[in-house]
Write a protein that holds these residues in place. Structure first.
Motif, mmCIF file in Angstrom:
data_model
loop_
_atom_site.group_PDB
_atom_site.id
_atom_site.type_symbol
_atom_site.label_atom_id
_atom_site.label_comp_id
_atom_site.label_asym_id
_atom_site.label_seq_id
_atom_site.Cartn_x
_atom_site.Cartn_y
_atom_site.Cartn_z
ATOM 1 N N ASP A 71 0.923 -1.266 0.025
ATOM 2 C CA ASP A 71 -0.141 0.011 -0.144
ATOM 3 C C ASP A 71 0.851 1.432 -0.017
ATOM 4 O O ASP A 71 0.603 2.381 -0.664
ATOM 5 C CB ASP A 71 -1.110 -0.073 1.331
ATOM 6 N N ALA A 72 2.237 1.218 0.793
ATOM 7 C CA ALA A 72 2.966 2.418 0.631
ATOM 8 C C ALA A 72 3.504 2.589 -0.649
ATOM 9 O O ALA A 72 3.528 3.773 -1.120
ATOM 10 C CB ALA A 72 3.985 2.085 1.744
ATOM 11 N N ALA A 74 1.934 1.715 -3.443
ATOM 12 C CA ALA A 74 0.884 2.436 -4.309
ATOM 13 C C ALA A 74 0.901 3.678 -4.220
ATOM 14 O O ALA A 74 0.417 4.505 -5.047
ATOM 15 C CB ALA A 74 -0.342 1.402 -4.084
ATOM 16 N N GLN A 75 0.866 4.224 -3.065
ATOM 17 C CA GLN A 75 0.695 5.566 -2.554
ATOM 18 C C GLN A 75 1.818 6.502 -3.275
ATOM 19 O O GLN A 75 1.714 7.747 -3.940
ATOM 20 C CB GLN A 75 0.710 5.947 -1.210
ATOM 21 N N HIS A 76 3.077 5.835 -3.098
ATOM 22 C CA HIS A 76 4.484 6.344 -3.749
ATOM 23 C C HIS A 76 4.118 6.778 -5.354
ATOM 24 O O HIS A 76 4.443 7.575 -5.814
ATOM 25 C CB HIS A 76 5.529 5.677 -3.542
ATOM 26 N N TRP A 77 3.773 5.297 -5.844
ATOM 27 C CA TRP A 77 3.572 5.385 -7.277
ATOM 28 C C TRP A 77 2.240 6.611 -7.735
ATOM 29 O O TRP A 77 2.331 7.155 -8.697
ATOM 30 C CB TRP A 77 2.903 4.111 -7.718
ATOM 31 N N LEU A 78 1.319 6.662 -6.960
ATOM 32 C CA LEU A 78 0.247 7.652 -7.254
ATOM 33 C C LEU A 78 0.698 8.930 -7.109
ATOM 34 O O LEU A 78 0.569 9.808 -7.841
ATOM 35 C CB LEU A 78 -0.734 7.335 -6.317
ATOM 36 N N SER A 79 1.747 9.177 -6.115
ATOM 37 C CA SER A 79 2.114 10.471 -5.996
ATOM 38 C C SER A 79 3.177 10.944 -7.209
ATOM 39 O O SER A 79 3.367 12.330 -7.598
ATOM 40 C CB SER A 79 3.051 10.593 -4.689
ATOM 41 N N ASP A 88 -11.014 11.212 -8.547
ATOM 42 C CA ASP A 88 -10.674 10.362 -7.583
ATOM 43 C C ASP A 88 -10.822 8.961 -8.231
ATOM 44 O O ASP A 88 -9.931 8.088 -8.013
ATOM 45 C CB ASP A 88 -11.648 10.240 -6.484
ATOM 46 N N ARG A 91 -7.459 8.452 -10.107
ATOM 47 C CA ARG A 91 -6.418 8.393 -8.865
ATOM 48 C C ARG A 91 -6.497 6.807 -8.609
ATOM 49 O O ARG A 91 -5.400 6.224 -8.467
ATOM 50 C CB ARG A 91 -6.495 9.254 -7.850
ATOM 51 N N ALA A 95 -3.417 4.119 -8.658
ATOM 52 C CA ALA A 95 -3.196 2.996 -7.396
ATOM 53 C C ALA A 95 -3.520 1.703 -7.785
ATOM 54 O O ALA A 95 -2.433 0.836 -7.072
ATOM 55 C CB ALA A 95 -3.683 3.519 -6.216
ATOM 56 N N ARG A 99 -0.799 -1.342 -7.752
ATOM 57 C CA ARG A 99 -0.821 -2.330 -6.340
ATOM 58 C C ARG A 99 -1.088 -3.807 -6.961
ATOM 59 O O ARG A 99 -0.661 -4.824 -6.383
ATOM 60 C CB ARG A 99 -1.834 -1.994 -5.672
#
Length: 143
Positions: A71-72, A74-79, A88, A91, A95, A99
């Motif tokens: 999950d971390a 996926a958030q890094h990739w999204l940023s 949304d 986005r 993610a 993931r």
């Protein structure tokens, strides 16, 4: 199996030198056996290589400890890759696209198979016509 997709030996060596290189090669073999299109391999392998670097930088030493970093990542990739997303839903798709291959690769490496994780929608008329869905499945052959 990576040699089937990548012509340059340096590319194959770079992927195998990654922390998750053995997992990636096994996952690519699984993708091929499942009948995935070649473009899926070319889209997913760079994500998996970046996940291997991301997880090892955060202290993951094997597949089991790497599960905590999905999950971390996926958030890094999204940023990084979700800057141009206007909604949304877009986005969430970015993610998910990061993931899902990581989750599949780790499940395949750790448990030997990949299970579905989609939530099935309930039959829309179950409250109005109880038993109608089972009738359609059993009597009429609906899947």
């Amino acid at each position: 199996m990576l040699e089937y997709y990548y012509v340059k030996p340096a590319t194959v060596d770079r992927i195998l030198a990654n922390v998750a290189g053995a997992y990636i090669e096994h996952y690519v073999s699984w993708l091929r056996a499942q009948g995935y299109a070649d473009r899926n391999v070319f889209r997913r392998v760079p994500i998996l290589c970046q996940f291997g670097e991301f997880a090892s930088a955060r202290g993951a030493t094997d597949g089991q400890t790497a599960l905590d970093h999905i999950d971390a990542f996926a958030q890094h990739w999204l940023s990084i890759h979700g800057k141009s997303c206007n909604s949304d839903i877009a986005r969430a798709k970015v993610a998910y696209d990061a993931r899902n291959p990581v989750r599949q690769m780790l499940e395949l490496a750790l448990y030997g198979s990949v299970g579905p994780h989609r939530q099935r929608k309930p039959f829309p008329f179950e409250s109005e016509a109880p038993g109608f869905a089972s009738y359609l499945r059993d009597e009429r052959g609906l899947r």
